[in-house]
Each structure stands twice: as structure tokens, then as C-alpha cells.
Motif scaffolding. Structure first.
Motif, PDB file in Angstrom:
ATOM      1  N   THR A  11       3.958   4.736  -0.804  1.00 16.31           N
ATOM      2  CA  THR A  11       4.891   3.601  -0.761  1.00 16.31           C
ATOM      3  C   THR A  11       5.136   2.988  -2.139  1.00 16.31           C
ATOM      4  OG1 THR A  11       3.002   2.204  -0.169  1.00 16.31           O
ATOM      5  CG2 THR A  11       4.438   2.912   1.632  1.00 16.31           C
TER       6      THR A  11
ATOM      7  N   ARG B 135       0.257  -3.700   2.409  1.00 16.24           N
ATOM      8  CA  ARG B 135       1.618  -3.223   2.696  1.00 16.24           C
ATOM      9  C   ARG B 135       1.922  -3.290   4.197  1.00 16.24           C
ATOM     10  NH1 ARG B 135       3.147  -4.343  -2.184  1.00 16.24           N
ATOM     11  NH2 ARG B 135       2.641  -2.803  -3.787  1.00 16.24           N
TER      12      ARG B 135
ATOM     13  N   GLU C 138       5.664  -2.704   5.085  1.00 19.51           N
ATOM     14  CA  GLU C 138       5.986  -1.288   4.837  1.00 19.51           C
ATOM     15  C   GLU C 138       5.414  -0.406   5.953  1.00 19.51           C
ATOM     16  OE1 GLU C 138       4.854  -3.478   2.707  1.00 19.51           O
ATOM     17  OE2 GLU C 138       6.008  -3.361   0.839  1.00 19.51           O
TER      18      GLU C 138
END
Ligand SMILES: [Mg+2]
Length: 296
Positions: free
Chosen positions: A164, A191, A194
């Protein structure tokens, strides 16, 4: 390196012997979180527990109490992110030496609750004790749509491998002890958004990068029963190749997918071969990631 994996394997055996058939515990040891699937629920519950240890994960001299609190929760939230889940609540066990005083504990909780509020995580309880060095155990419960969790074992032959974001910032920060990379090392950003987006995009295989790409990719490939070949590794500005391949604590997500996902950086491919083997541009990559037991 590998000592921790061997011990984890034996612990997994002893733990498996406690499992009941038909249990709601649908995933035990071996992934970023355990999964509990309550009867009739539309959600699976995710559980993770993480240590934050003085002189292993942070130093009192160079990290503020707020940063220690932030990092303790961030490490555990990263494991929820790895499964594509939403974090719900946490339990915080904190042991710290008398010499640090209550001010330190206040700062710790300030840093922890600031991050908790930002991610909608409720602090449900915990334990408090005296100890010569700071020891934190953070338990986080999260939730994910039933059957939707991204697993380390979800990789398929031919899947692309992706991350990512660029790697190596945390290791570079630790080496330099100044600048943005050092901030990044002390205040990692889990994250979560994400991870959720990847799951919603149909990704079924992911983990978080806590111990370094070489070690963590080995674990993902092993769980998927495949070999991995990587040819590219995006480096954070100024990070060396060594730091990007082997440096831990970046807390980016590593995932495998049969098709490209917008904005994600492809680093390689899962293929047939010795399960867990990682090749870097055709040659076996040594595993030099963070292994607490081997390091001692
Ligand atoms: Mg993890």
C-alpha cells in the motif's frame, strides 16, 4: 531467524488441541487476527493482541509517553487493518516502573486515546501493574462482514503481490533518529481505511508489514502454500534497499490479488514452488526481518 516461527508452530499445536469441533472460533493461530463467528451474526469478530515493550519497540529516552501510547494501539490496529476489518474496542494492560511516575501513564493514555478516538475505538478496560520496564499488552476487537476477512492463506498461483506504500521509512528513521522517517517510526499510521477498501475491492489475501518485507512475505507465501518472486520494492525517500526489504515496522499492507488495484504498487507474483520461498530477482532472499527471539 526462524526461532520464533518454530516456537509459534509448537504453540499452534498445543492450542489446536484445545479447539472443539463446531466451535465458533473459525480461525486460530497463524494470521494477523483470530476470527470468532457468532451464530447467526452478519459479522465475524476479529481479535488481536500485541506487546509494546520498552527497549524492544520503543525507548523511554527517545519516545514520549504519548508516542508509546500511540504506537501500542497503532500496532494492534494494523492487524485489524490487515484483515480488512473495522476496529471496535480495545483492552489495555500497562505495567510501568515507579520512577516514571503517574505523569508518564497519563501521557501514555493521552497518546492512546487520541488515536482511539480518530479510529472510533472504545477503550473497554485493562489492567495496571508495576514493573521495572514498561510492558504493554494491547487487545483489539474488530469486525468484518461474515466470511470477508482477508487472510494470509488467501493467495492463488499467478496473483500479483502489492504493497500500500513505500517501505523502509521506519528502519531509516530508527537509524537516523531525526527527520520525517523518525517521526514515522515513532508514530506509525495503521492502514485501516486502506485495508477496508482492499477488502471491498474483492482482495482476499493480505497481512500487515510489521517485521519486514522479507520475513512477512515468507509468512504470507507459506500460509498460501506458494513461493513468491519479487522484482520491485518501492522505497521511501532516502531508504536503502536493505531497509525496504528487511526493515520492520512500516505497517503498510502487503496483499495478493488476481488483478491490479488502483493506486497500489505491484512488487511481484505468487507462483508454484517451495511454500514460503521468497525470490528477489530470481535469487533466494534471506529472511532478515525483525525476529524478537533471534535478535536477543
Ligand atoms: Mg500482523
Amino acid at each position: 531467524v526462524g526461532d520464533e516461527l518454530d516456537l509459534v508452530r509448537r504453540i499452534a499445536g498445543w492450542s489446536a488441541a484445545t479447539l472443539r469441533s463446531g466451535s465458533a472460533l473459525t480461525l486460530g493461530i497463524g494470521d494477523d487476527c483470530a476470527i470468532y463467528s457468532p451464530d447467526g451474526s452478519a459479522e465475524d469478530l476479529l481479535f488481536t493482541t500485541d506487546f509494546l515493550l520498552e527497549d524492544v519497540h520503543f525507548e523511554v529516552a527517545t519516545h514520549s509517553a504519548e508516542e508509546a501510547g500511540h504506537k501500542a494501539l497503532a500496532r494492534a490496529l494494523s492487524d485489524i487493518a490487515a484483515m480488512g476489518g473495522d476496529p471496535r474496542f480495545c483492552l489495555v494492560s500497562l505495567a510501568f516502573p515507579k520512577k516514571l511516575g503517574e505523569r508518564w501513564a497519563e501521557g501514555f493514555y493521552q497518546g492512546l486515546t487520541d488515536l482511539a478516538k480518530r479510529f472510533g475505538v472504545e477503550v473497554a478496560g485493562g489492567d495496571l501493574a508495576r514493573q521495572p520496564r514498561v510492558l504493554v499488552d494491547l487487545v483489539v476487537c474488530g469486525a468484518v462482514v461474515r466470511g470477508g476477512a482477508m487472510l494470509r492463506s488467501g493467495g492463488r498461483v499467478g496473483d500479483g503481490l502489492y504493497v500500500t506504500g513505500p517501505l523502509g521509512a521506519s528502519a531509516r528513521g530508527l537509524a537516523q533518529r531525526k527527520g520525517k522517517a523518525w517521526d514515522r517510526h515513532r508514530r506509525p499510521e495503521p492502514r485501516v481505511a486502506e485495508g477496508r477498501a482492499l477488502r471491498e475491492a474483492g482482495v482476499r489475501c493480505a497481512m500487515d508489514l510489521s517485521d519486514g518485507l522479507s520475513m512477512d512475505l515468507h509468512r504470507l507465501a507459506l500460509a498460501s502454500g506458494l513461493a513468491a518472486e519479487i522484482t520491485e520494492v518501492p522505497r521511501d525517500r532516502g531508504a536503502t534497499l536493505e531497509q525496504a526489504l528487511h526493515g520492520g515496522e512500516d505497517y503498510e499492507l502487503l496483499f495478493a490479488s488476481g488483478r491490479d488495484v488502483e493506486g497500489m504498487i505491484r512488487i511481484g507474483t505468487l507462483r508454484e514452488g517451495t511454500a514460503g520461498e521468497v525470490l528477489w530477482r530470481g535469487k533466494p532472499l534471506r529472511r532478515a526481518g525483525f525476529d524478537h527471539f533471534a535478535r536477543g
